[in-house]
Write a protein that holds these residues in place. Structure first.
Motif, PDB file in Angstrom:
ATOM      1  N   LEU A 118      27.229  49.761  48.995  1.00  0.00           N
ATOM      2  CA  LEU A 118      28.343  48.657  48.943  1.00  0.00           C
ATOM      3  C   LEU A 118      28.681  48.242  50.230  1.00  0.00           C
ATOM      4  N   SER A 119      29.004  49.315  51.152  1.00  0.00           N
ATOM      5  CA  SER A 119      29.811  49.061  52.379  1.00  0.00           C
ATOM      6  C   SER A 119      28.693  48.702  53.312  1.00  0.00           C
ATOM      7  N   ARG A 130      26.948  41.560  42.178  1.00  0.00           N
ATOM      8  CA  ARG A 130      28.296  40.685  42.019  1.00  0.00           C
ATOM      9  C   ARG A 130      29.192  41.331  42.664  1.00  0.00           C
ATOM     10  N   ALA A 131      29.335  42.769  42.695  1.00  0.00           N
ATOM     11  CA  ALA A 131      30.446  43.468  43.282  1.00  0.00           C
ATOM     12  C   ALA A 131      30.201  43.470  44.682  1.00  0.00           C
ATOM     13  N   LEU A 158      31.789  50.234  37.898  1.00  0.00           N
ATOM     14  CA  LEU A 158      30.568  50.924  38.621  1.00  0.00           C
ATOM     15  C   LEU A 158      31.168  52.346  38.952  1.00  0.00           C
ATOM     16  N   LEU A 159      30.133  53.346  38.886  1.00  0.00           N
ATOM     17  CA  LEU A 159      30.635  54.659  39.075  1.00  0.00           C
ATOM     18  C   LEU A 159      30.153  54.883  40.783  1.00  0.00           C
ATOM     19  N   GLU A 160      30.875  54.667  41.789  1.00  0.00           N
ATOM     20  CA  GLU A 160      30.748  54.846  43.116  1.00  0.00           C
ATOM     21  C   GLU A 160      31.328  56.244  43.167  1.00  0.00           C
ATOM     22  N   LEU A 161      31.611  56.844  44.540  1.00  0.00           N
ATOM     23  CA  LEU A 161      32.169  58.349  44.699  1.00  0.00           C
ATOM     24  C   LEU A 161      33.413  58.377  43.597  1.00  0.00           C
TER      25      LEU A 161
END
Lengths: 400, 252
Positions: free
Chosen positions: A202-203, A269-270, A347-350
């Motif tokens: 994402l970043s 989308r995110a 969403l399951l990020e960190l």
């Protein structure tokens, strides 16, 4: 110029130089007066008390097995075990590229070179099993890149640039895969992506795409064409006037409405939300840099016959972007941390993984351990970004 | 038009040029013709419009009435005409305006490569010739911030010359320099004038004007008060205003 007619030059004195002993340093800085000594004593006592209990907790009471048992989850989320090698391949490639870049462009400081190879190796000591082997392989890849770069500096420079350009698309292809079960790289649906992997993706997508968009918006805001300027100003002000959370929700709910008949992936989308949001801020930062360029630079460029685009690309933007490097990196760091907000769209990020882990019956009530670990991961990456920006600034400084 | 006839045409023609900043009337009807190879010096008190005028020649400032024709191209809103004029006119600024993020060599080769489309090798060869001509070939790989003011201004002259212009415009080229560096820049300009370059120079360096100017123009309040050869201007100025100004700048 002849020197015979000049008076003899004054004797050149070396700058004053003081050699400190440890005791001398202590006396000078910590015990110079009675009240400084008192302050030193009080602070030392406080540090000792706080430090001792923190250490006792960290080494004795803390149940770090919550981290080791869930390491896979933290790193890649639900990403299938059979495909994890693809993620590690990305890490190895990255290490090799960084090593190669150091070898080709680095100023040959040994400590830096050790960092490339050393960091994965040190991490390998901490972890175990598959992770350890993969980290060692990454370290080896870094060393290989470094060696190659040193060996054929000039010839490999092109390849290093090329490598960075194709690295990002390559990562996307490797991580997401294509085709069905039988293909070489079976598709991994994005709802399985998670943990640090998702945070980083994402970043990186946010940074890579919001940067050009932000620069274009900044230029648009300065444009002489009223329509372009109005559009840019509206976009920037609207997006800056809305919280990121709202933008993320909008991206989840509205994008499918704007584009009926097309199903857009939830992660995409995110990403779109983050890119659009970040670009507005970036535009304002870049505008600050543009305004710092003296008018004489524009005039000199125009007087040489450069048209507007060449003037911007060759003269104005390079200088403006250099000025705003610290601000831009600050924004990228903020963006990196803001990716944790995608939790709220499921969403399951960190951070999402951290919450999920804490919900496991075996590990109830271990917030301190889990959040400390997550904070440490964030801190390490933010420090790396900030360090990189300082190197870049030093490198681009032409005033020496 | 035959080449001969073209060569005898003035290369710069200004007729009744006016310019306003808001309500302020900065240029009030300037008319001037400059022949090929002529060296023109423009002087006058600050605020007299001399810098504004020289900047209308390559359209860094837009004139609002009258006409300016440079090398047969009439300046208008047509961007292509403006860029053609800018390719044929080099400009040197008071504040040098070198590009600080590029080396000396890159400063000089930038326009030949990106505007004229020369191959890099050719551009660099020409740049090195020019650096030798202005006396600082050893500074080619340095950045402008590492040079003295006089060296920077000589690089700026080389940068303008690299486009092989037909006209060179100088806007107070020595005003921002320390006294001991003025001479090194003036020497380059004198050599350039003697090589037959058409030059328009805004300056207070009367020694330079006396040495190389063909025509001098005295500006005040947006008008040309007086013009003539250096002998006429220094020896027998007709206007009281000119005499007063010259006595002020020559007395110290």
């Amino acid at each position: 110029m002849s020197t015979s007619s000049l008076p003899a030059p004054a004797e050149v004195l070396p700058p004053p130089f003081e050699r400190y002993t440890l005791l001398g340093w202590l006396r000078r800085n910590l015990f110079s007066t009675w009240y400084n000594a008192l302050l030193t004593a009080i602070c030392a006592a406080l540090i000792f008390l706080a430090g001792r209990s923190a250490l006792e907790w960290a080494l004795g009471q803390a149940r770090w097995e919550v981290i080791t048992a869930n390491l896979r989850l933290f790193l890649v989320g639900q990403y299938p075990a059979s495909a994890t090698w693809r993620v590690w391949a990305c890490v190895g490639l990255l290490a090799a590229l960084i090593g190669l870049s150091y070898g080709v462009w680095g100023r040959g400081r040994r400590a830096n070179a050790l960092g490339v190879v050393g960091l994965p190796v040190v991490l390998a000591l901490v972890f175990e099993g598959e992770t350890r082997i993969a980290l060692l392989a990454a370290g080896a890849a870094g060393a290989l890149g470094l060696g190659l770069g040193r060996w054929r500096r000039a010839r490999l420079a092109r390849w290093a640039v090329f490598g960075w350009v194709i690295y990002f698309p390559l990562v996307i292809v490797l991580v997401s895969g294509f085709g069905g079960e039988g293909s070489v790289l079976p598709l991994v649906p994005t709802n399985l992506w998670g943990g640090l992997l998702l945070t980083l993706l994402l970043s990186v997508v946010g940074i890579v795409f919001s940067f050009p968009l932000g620069v274009l918006l900044a230029l648009g805001r300065q444009s002489g064409l009223p329509a372009v300027r109005a559009l840019s100003v509206t976009y920037i002000e609207v997006l800056r006037g809305v919280p990121l959370v709202t933008v993320l929700f909008m991206a989840q709910l509205m994008l499918p409405l704007f584009l009926p008949g097309v199903t857009i992936d939830r992660v995409v989308r995110a990403m779109a939300g983050i890119v659009l949001f970040s670009a507005a801020y970036l535009a304002e930062n870049v505008r600050g840099g543009l305004q710092a360029i003296p008018r004489g630079q524009y005039e000199a460029a125009r007087a040489l016959g450069l048209n507007t685009w060449k003037m911007m690309l060759l003269i104005i933007l390079p200088q403006a972007l250099k000025i705003v490097i610290p601000v831009l990196v600050g924004q990228f760091i903020a963006l990196f941390k803001d990716t944790s907000l995608v939790v709220i769209v499921g969403l399951l990020e960190l951070m999402g993984i951290a919450k999920a882990v804490l919900a496991q019956p075996d590990f109830l009530g271990l917030q301190a351990e889990v959040y400390l670990f997550v904070a440490l991961v964030y801190a390490v990456f933010c420090y790396l970004m900030s360090d990189l920006s300082q190197r870049l600034e030093r490198r681009l400084n032409t005033e020496r | 038009m035959s080449d001969q006839a073209k060569a005898e045409q003035p290369i710069i023609i200004c007729r009744d040029v006016h310019k306003w900043y808001g309500h302020y009337h900065a240029l009030r009807g300037i008319s001037m013709e400059v022949k090929r190879g002529e060296v023109v010096v423009i002087f006058g008190p600050s605020g007299s419009g001399k810098s504004t005028f020289i900047r209308t020649i390559n359209r860094l400032e837009e004139h609002q009435r009258g006409e300016i024709i440079v090398d047969g191209i009439r300046l208008s809103h047509d961007v292509r005409d403006i860029e053609r004029v800018r390719m044929e006119t080099g400009m040197v600024f008071q504040q040098f305006n070198l590009f600080p993020h590029l080396t000396v060599l890159e400063n000089i080769t930038l326009a030949p490569i990106w505007v004229r489309g020369w191959p890099r090798a050719q551009a660099e060869e020409v740049a090195m010739q020019l650096l030798r001509r202005v006396g600082i070939p050893e500074q080619a790989r340095k950045y402008p911030g590492q040079l003295s003011g006089g060296q920077q201004q000589r690089v700026a002259i080389a940068r303008a010359l690299a486009m092989q212009p037909k006209i060179m415009l100088f806007d107070e080229p020595t005003s921002a320099l320390d006294p001991e560096m003025i001479k090194e820049v003036l020497d380059v300009m004198i050599e350039l004038a003697e090589s037959g370059m058409t030059m328009m120079v805004v300056t207070h360096e009367m020694g330079f004007a006396r040495a190389v100017a063909d025509t001098m123009y005295f500006f005040d309040q947006g008008r040309i008060v007086e013009s003539g050869t250096p002998e006429q201007i220094f020896g027998d100025p007709k206007e009281a205003r000119t005499r007063l100004f010259l006595s002020q700048i020559l007395s110290h």
